[in-house]
Design an enzyme around this catalytic site. Structure first.
Site: not given
Ligand SMILES: CC(C)(COP(=O)(O)OP(=O)(O)OC[C@H]1O[C@@H](n2cnc3c(N)ncnc32)[C@H](O)[C@@H]1OP(=O)(O)O)[C@@H](O)C(=O)NCCC(=O)NCCS
Length: 161
Positions: A85-86, A118, A123, A129
């Site tokens: 998570a971020v 998982e 999502n 991934y």
């Molecule tokens: C999933 C999560 C951890 C990604 O964190 P983040 O720091 O935004 O990810 P990044 O900036 O490293 O993204 C890397 C790439 O992943 C993909 N990506 C990340 N978030 C995305 C989104 N919401 N929609 C589409 N692509 C996404 C993109 O390809 C992205 O590259 P880009 O920004 O150059 O297009 C964040 O959205 C989050 O905390 N989500 C809620 C919690 C969750 O669902 N966690 C995963 C399940 S445990």
């Protein structure tokens, strides 16, 4: 462990986390996960798993502020990404990717031959991934239960060395 983000405005630093980070972990967890899907863990679930053998918490910091975390469990030759998570204010800056890269590198360095996780079907993290080489390897029907009682499938993603 240091990782540099693709976006050059800030640098994120990854460090090992511990029970003392749980307040910040829960702050990020509550902000990041939409409660309607039932993916977030409770504080007691996190506190309970942290002392277990093979479990690693990693904190991503921007300066001294925690902005993301991963929770990983290694068992035999497998490593599982339990949570990622971020902070929403810090998303799409490469922090999730840095944490995922840390999971992959740490798993392989620790001798894991299978990395898995998982994720709720639908999502957006599925794109993250897939882009890192994971492929969908299975489905658990009705694995997540949202606040309103609705169920969502989990998709198992796998990366083998
Ligand atoms: C999933 C999560 C951890 C990604 O964190 P983040 O720091 O935004 O990810 P990044 O900036 O490293 O993204 C890397 C790439 O992943 C993909 N990506 C990340 N978030 C995305 C989104 N919401 N929609 C589409 N692509 C996404 C993109 O390809 C992205 O590259 P880009 O920004 O150059 O297009 C964040 O959205 C989050 O905390 N989500 C809620 C919690 C969750 O669902 N966690 C995963 C399940 S445990």
């Amino acid at each position: 462990m240091m990782a540099t983000q693709r976006h050059p405005t800030t640098a994120v630093r990854l460090r090992a986390g511990a029970a003392g980070d749980l307040d910040e972990v829960m702050r990020i967890m509550s902000a990041a996960f939409d409660p309607s899907f039932g993916e977030a863990w409770t504080r007691s679930q996190c506190a309970g798993i942290l002392p277990m053998h093979g479990v690693t918490l990693t904190i991503a910091e921007n300066g001294r502020t925690p902005v993301g975390f991963s929770l990983v469990r290694a068992v035999a030759d497998e490593a599982e990404l339990l949570l990622l998570a971020v902070d929403p204010d810090e998303q799409r800056r490469g922090i999730g990717q840095a944490l995922l890269d840390g999971f992959i590198a740490g798993g392989l360095a620790g001798g894991a031959h299978r990395l898995h996780l998982e994720v709720r079907d639908g999502n957006p993290a599925m794109d993250l991934y897939r882009a890192s080489g994971f492929s969908a390897a299975g489905r658990r029907r009705n694995y997540y239960h949202g606040l309103g009682g609705e169920a969502h499938d989990a998709v198992t993603f796998l990366l083998t060395d």
